[in-house]
Design an enzyme around this catalytic site. Structure first.
Site, PDB file in Angstrom:
ATOM      1  N   ASN A  90       0.852  -1.185   0.000  1.00 24.59           N
ATOM      2  CA  ASN A  90       0.000   0.000   0.000  1.00 24.59           C
ATOM      3  C   ASN A  90       0.884   1.230   0.000  1.00 24.59           C
ATOM      4  OD1 ASN A  90      -2.485  -1.339   0.085  1.00 24.59           O
ATOM      5  ND2 ASN A  90      -2.334  -1.628   2.300  1.00 24.59           N
ATOM      6  N   HIS A 103       6.236  -2.195   3.967  1.00 24.51           N
ATOM      7  CA  HIS A 103       5.891  -3.581   4.311  1.00 24.51           C
ATOM      8  C   HIS A 103       5.113  -4.186   3.159  1.00 24.51           C
ATOM      9  CE1 HIS A 103       2.806  -0.845   5.870  1.00 24.51           C
ATOM     10  NE2 HIS A 103       1.922  -1.783   5.549  1.00 24.51           N
ATOM     11  N   HIS A 105       2.382  -6.993   2.199  1.00 25.19           N
ATOM     12  CA  HIS A 105       1.339  -7.871   2.724  1.00 25.19           C
ATOM     13  C   HIS A 105       1.355  -9.186   1.952  1.00 25.19           C
ATOM     14  CE1 HIS A 105      -1.111  -4.766   4.952  1.00 25.19           C
ATOM     15  NE2 HIS A 105      -0.448  -3.963   4.138  1.00 25.19           N
TER      16      HIS A 105
HETATM   17  P1  AMP Z   1      -1.005  -0.715   5.777  1.00 20.89           P
HETATM   18  O1  AMP Z   1      -2.451  -0.304   5.686  1.00 20.89           O
HETATM   19  O2  AMP Z   1      -0.479  -1.218   4.456  1.00 20.89           O
HETATM   20  O3  AMP Z   1      -0.142   0.378   6.366  1.00 20.89           O
HETATM   21  O4  AMP Z   1      -0.987  -1.953   6.739  1.00 20.89           O
HETATM   22  C1  AMP Z   1      -0.503  -1.931   8.035  1.00 20.89           C
HETATM   23  C2  AMP Z   1      -0.852  -3.263   8.652  1.00 20.89           C
HETATM   24  O5  AMP Z   1      -0.166  -3.381   9.881  1.00 20.89           O
HETATM   25  C3  AMP Z   1      -2.344  -3.431   8.966  1.00 20.89           C
HETATM   26  O6  AMP Z   1      -2.827  -4.572   8.260  1.00 20.89           O
HETATM   27  C4  AMP Z   1      -2.379  -3.610  10.479  1.00 20.89           C
HETATM   28  O7  AMP Z   1      -3.361  -4.543  10.893  1.00 20.89           O
HETATM   29  C5  AMP Z   1      -0.971  -4.103  10.763  1.00 20.89           C
HETATM   30  N1  AMP Z   1      -0.488  -3.833  12.115  1.00 20.89           N
HETATM   31  C6  AMP Z   1      -0.541  -2.677  12.813  1.00 20.89           C
HETATM   32  N2  AMP Z   1       0.029  -2.819  14.012  1.00 20.89           N
HETATM   33  C7  AMP Z   1       0.467  -4.094  14.092  1.00 20.89           C
HETATM   34  C8  AMP Z   1       1.136  -4.861  15.094  1.00 20.89           C
HETATM   35  N3  AMP Z   1       1.485  -4.333  16.271  1.00 20.89           N
HETATM   36  N4  AMP Z   1       1.433  -6.155  14.818  1.00 20.89           N
HETATM   37  C9  AMP Z   1       1.093  -6.707  13.628  1.00 20.89           C
HETATM   38  N5  AMP Z   1       0.460  -6.038  12.637  1.00 20.89           N
HETATM   39  C10 AMP Z   1       0.143  -4.751  12.869  1.00 20.89           C
END
Ligand code: AMP
Length: 116
Positions: A90, A103, A105
């Site tokens: 994203n 990151h 996904h």
């Molecule tokens: P994005 O919308 O691409 O920035 O995705 C960020 C992702 O990080 C989301 O799917 C969240 O659910 C995930 N996320 C946020 N905090 C944590 C955490 N502490 N551990 C694991 N995943 C997380």
């Protein structure tokens, strides 16, 4: 390797916040997403700080390729390779970027809806 990321992912990389790690080496960690969108939802995160894919450059080519290959290997390890899966970056508000530390996904384990 250290990171200057003050995001939750920076804290996880530095061991300052908990996460369910499924992979780690000198360059990357992979964790289970805390709010999974499917039966399998992993995040492949570089230890070095890059805000998002728009900030990546030529010097990151090898790292980006490694992220994709690790994502594919984890999909194999999770047993979702045959069923199919999605690898997604994203970028920016319209894509719903929540955590400004790059990151990838890895999402699968069930039939996925069409990407918006
Ligand atoms: P994005 O919308 O691409 O920035 O995705 C960020 C992702 O990080 C989301 O799917 C969240 O659910 C995930 N996320 C946020 N905090 C944590 C955490 N502490 N551990 C694991 N995943 C997380």
């Amino acid at each position: 390797m250290t990171t200057d990321s003050d995001t939750i992912f920076g804290k996880i990389i530095r061991g300052e916040a908990p996460a369910e790690k499924v992979f780690e080496d000198d360059d990357l960690i992979a964790i289970r997403d805390i709010n999974p969108l499917a039966k399998v939802h992993l995040l492949v995160i570089p230890k070095t700080f890059i805000r998002d894919i728009s900030q990546a450059n030529e010097s990151h080519k090898e790292l980006l390729g490694k992220m994709m290959l690790v994502g594919a290997q984890l999909a194999r390890d999770e047993g979702i390779e045959n069923g199919g899966y999605r690898l997604t970056f994203n970028c920016g508000d319209d894509a719903g970027l929540l955590v400004p530390h790059l990151h990838l996904h890895v999402i699968g384990g069930q039939k996925l809806g069409a990407p918006a």
